[in-house]
Scaffold this active site. Sequence first.
Site, short mmCIF file in Angstrom:
data_model
loop_
_atom_site.label_atom_id
_atom_site.label_comp_id
_atom_site.label_asym_id
_atom_site.label_seq_id
_atom_site.Cartn_x
_atom_site.Cartn_y
_atom_site.Cartn_z
N CYS A 2 -11.29 -3.53 3.92
CA CYS A 2 -12.30 -2.75 4.43
C CYS A 2 -12.51 -3.03 6.11
CB CYS A 2 -13.69 -3.24 3.87
SG CYS A 2 -13.65 -3.12 2.17
N ARG A 27 -8.65 1.36 7.68
CA ARG A 27 -8.74 0.29 6.76
C ARG A 27 -9.23 0.36 5.49
NH1 ARG A 27 -8.07 -4.70 9.58
NH2 ARG A 27 -9.12 -5.68 7.74
N TRP A 76 -12.96 -0.18 1.23
CA TRP A 76 -11.88 0.25 0.20
C TRP A 76 -11.97 -0.61 -0.83
CZ3 TRP A 76 -7.88 3.67 0.23
CH2 TRP A 76 -6.82 3.28 -0.82
N ASN A 102 -15.72 -7.82 4.34
CA ASN A 102 -14.41 -7.74 4.04
C ASN A 102 -13.61 -8.87 3.24
OD1 ASN A 102 -11.59 -6.50 3.89
ND2 ASN A 102 -11.12 -7.26 5.87
N GLY A 103 -13.22 -8.47 2.09
CA GLY A 103 -12.55 -9.47 1.45
C GLY A 103 -12.79 -9.70 -0.15
N GLU A 496 15.70 0.67 -5.02
CA GLU A 496 14.33 0.71 -3.87
C GLU A 496 14.81 0.98 -2.38
OE1 GLU A 496 11.49 1.53 -4.05
OE2 GLU A 496 10.56 0.96 -2.22
N LYS A 500 13.99 4.00 -0.04
CA LYS A 500 13.29 3.86 1.47
C LYS A 500 14.13 4.55 2.44
CE LYS A 500 9.91 2.59 0.88
NZ LYS A 500 9.74 2.77 -0.61
N GLU A 503 13.90 8.42 2.21
CA GLU A 503 12.58 8.66 2.30
C GLU A 503 12.17 9.24 3.95
OE1 GLU A 503 8.77 7.72 0.20
OE2 GLU A 503 9.95 5.99 0.22
N HIS A 519 32.86 2.37 -12.42
CA HIS A 519 32.95 3.60 -13.61
C HIS A 519 32.44 5.13 -12.90
CE1 HIS A 519 32.57 0.80 -16.95
NE2 HIS A 519 31.94 -0.08 -16.18
N LYS A 617 1.53 11.28 0.20
CA LYS A 617 1.32 9.94 -0.12
C LYS A 617 1.10 9.86 -1.40
CE LYS A 617 0.91 5.54 0.43
NZ LYS A 617 2.14 4.84 0.41
C1 AGP Z 1 7.39 5.29 -2.18
O1 AGP Z 1 8.04 5.07 -1.06
C2 AGP Z 1 7.04 6.89 -2.37
N1 AGP Z 1 6.36 7.38 -1.29
C3 AGP Z 1 6.87 7.66 -3.89
O2 AGP Z 1 8.02 7.34 -4.58
C4 AGP Z 1 5.77 6.91 -4.66
O3 AGP Z 1 6.17 5.52 -4.97
C5 AGP Z 1 5.54 7.51 -5.85
O4 AGP Z 1 5.21 8.84 -5.46
C6 AGP Z 1 4.56 6.82 -6.68
O5 AGP Z 1 3.22 7.00 -6.17
P1 AGP Z 1 2.19 5.97 -6.74
O6 AGP Z 1 2.48 4.70 -6.84
O7 AGP Z 1 0.81 6.26 -6.06
O8 AGP Z 1 2.02 6.50 -8.36
#
Ligand code: AGP
Length: 622
Positions: A2, A27, A76, A102-103, A496, A500, A503, A519, A617
């Site tokens: 927060c 935050r 938060w 905050n904590g 992952e 990354k 994205e 394969h 997001k």
């Molecule tokens: C991850 O870097 C992406 N922004 C995306 O794959 C994300 O993980 C996915 O949309 C799931 O989001 P969530 O964890 O809020 O469910």
Amino acid sequence: MCGITGYIGENKTTDILIDGLRRLEYRGYDSCGIAAVGPKSSLYLKRVTGRVDALDKLVAEEPLKGAGAGIGHTRWATHGAPSEDNAHPHTDCSGRLVVVHNGIIENYLELKEKLPGHKFKSETDTEVIAHLLEQHLKGLHVQEKAVRSDMLEPVFFEAFRRTLAELKGSFAISAVWANCPGMLLAARMHSPLVVGLGRNENFIASDVSAFLKYTKKVVFLNDGEMAAVRKDGVDYYNFHGRKTAKDPVTIQWDSTMAEKGGYRHFMLKEIHEQAEAVENTLRGRLLPLGGDILKAEMGLSAEAIKGFTGLQFIACGTAFHACLVGRGLFENFGVPAYADVASEFADRAKLMPKGTLVVAISQSGETADTLFAMREAKTAGAKVLCITNTVGSTLTRESDYVLYTHCGPEIGVASTKAFLGQLAAIYLLAGHFAAARGRLGTADARRYAEDLLRVPRLIEETLAKEKEIARVAESFAASEHFLFISRHLNYPIALEGALKIKEISYVHAEGYAAGEMKHGPIAIIYKGMPLLAVATSGRTLELMAGNVEEAKARGADVVAIVDAESRKTVKASRYITLPSAPELFTPMLTVLPLQLFAYYVALAKKCDIDKPRNLAKSVTVR
Ligand code: AGP
């Protein structure tokens, strides 16, 4: 995480507090509020759910004149959903003491039991601090008329100090008492707190961005330090009340940089918050493994844990990669575990073995595919445990068990610290499951917990290699295709790493189980193709070394993520060497260089790292 702020001086307190909260909104932003001492020692308090703009409107409807001590908070949520009652500042029974925090106060429930007769209005851990402070003020025989006016500040100080001594957990706190318009108090333990030194005015805040436009002269409090802040000066003490000298420093950042903690992007800042995210997610939940420690917080008893026949993980994107680590980890402990992309799960819901615990993972708690899959699972009669970073999100309201990651808001669209928080939560759960079901004996359980508690330090050690990783990444700035390979628990990390870089750099990348290369995928390797191989020590090392040889023989430019031991076996073009860790825990480290690698490739390509094109997001549509 927060944001807290405080002010004492000659300018309009509410304006300064609101302005500070706007700069701290990154935050936390699910609710906010301010409080200040008004005329005739009255206490002015305004709180709203939602953003600082809504608070600003509310304050404008009933403005506070004057410039008494004031504090503010933008939240938060960690305990208690976003609501006005749960918004800070929180007051005591008298309504004349206010605190912001905050904590996480780990022992808030037991402290609450020591405060019979106090009327609690919220579900938060923070409110306990206000009532405890009130209790100590009373304990110091403070009947507001019974204390000489020149004693009010020392009594307030001592009551605050005694309150701090009873708190366990992490806190950055500030408190104001309507009887003491000339002083605010602040203290720090495991949550950041900084003092801003102005001309005939002084500030406190979670970070400098809140007051940087007024002063760049600051004092950073350390854990176990408190400050008595008046407009003409600040005194610093340890929690025993002994005065300490603190040297101010001058900040060179502008306020925009300050919001990012001096980092160029939120993503990089959040990469560097991962040790703290793991620490905060594990805090107070790990020991004793296999006991009822999760029962009070989420109703998950050792009995319930023993009753489940297996686990079914569901999630999307990065959260799905956490699911895959979870599947491998639980299988390692002999617990049947499955993992599906949420959008592909629906038909499987009704085929789950009876007694399956569904684990839905979602940073936002609002991802439509994950919500849909979770509802299918519930319709099929399964219990659902969710792992999420967002208190009060839809997922939490429909799950049977809620395990929060305590990472604070993740602003960068590319998920980093939330992923580490999810892994920490999964390792936490796996430890409890293994110990409760006899798959970890007492000694092994202790060792598992010790290894897990060592991870934050290993994360910091790994991130210390940032410059070296950046150099490797920059050498691939022109590449348009990347391959990521690994095996077993690090196979999800290869996925992952590929996600990354896709994205935020908009290049083609694929993560593969290294055993799959022969394969088909090996056919796409061309001379100079970047191939990142996660090949830390463990049972698949020899096989990984073979995969690296095959890739190199076909011209790939192989960067191997290794530890000092495995480096001797793997013949790569270049290496990123991590601190050694038990094989089981390596995913929490091997992902870090891949996050930084993706970041620096994107930086070299001048991409919009925090807000990549086409992405949101939280994907709240199917
Ligand atoms: C991850 O870097 C992406 N922004 C995306 O794959 C994300 O993980 C996915 O949309 C799931 O989001 P969530 O964890 O809020 O469910």
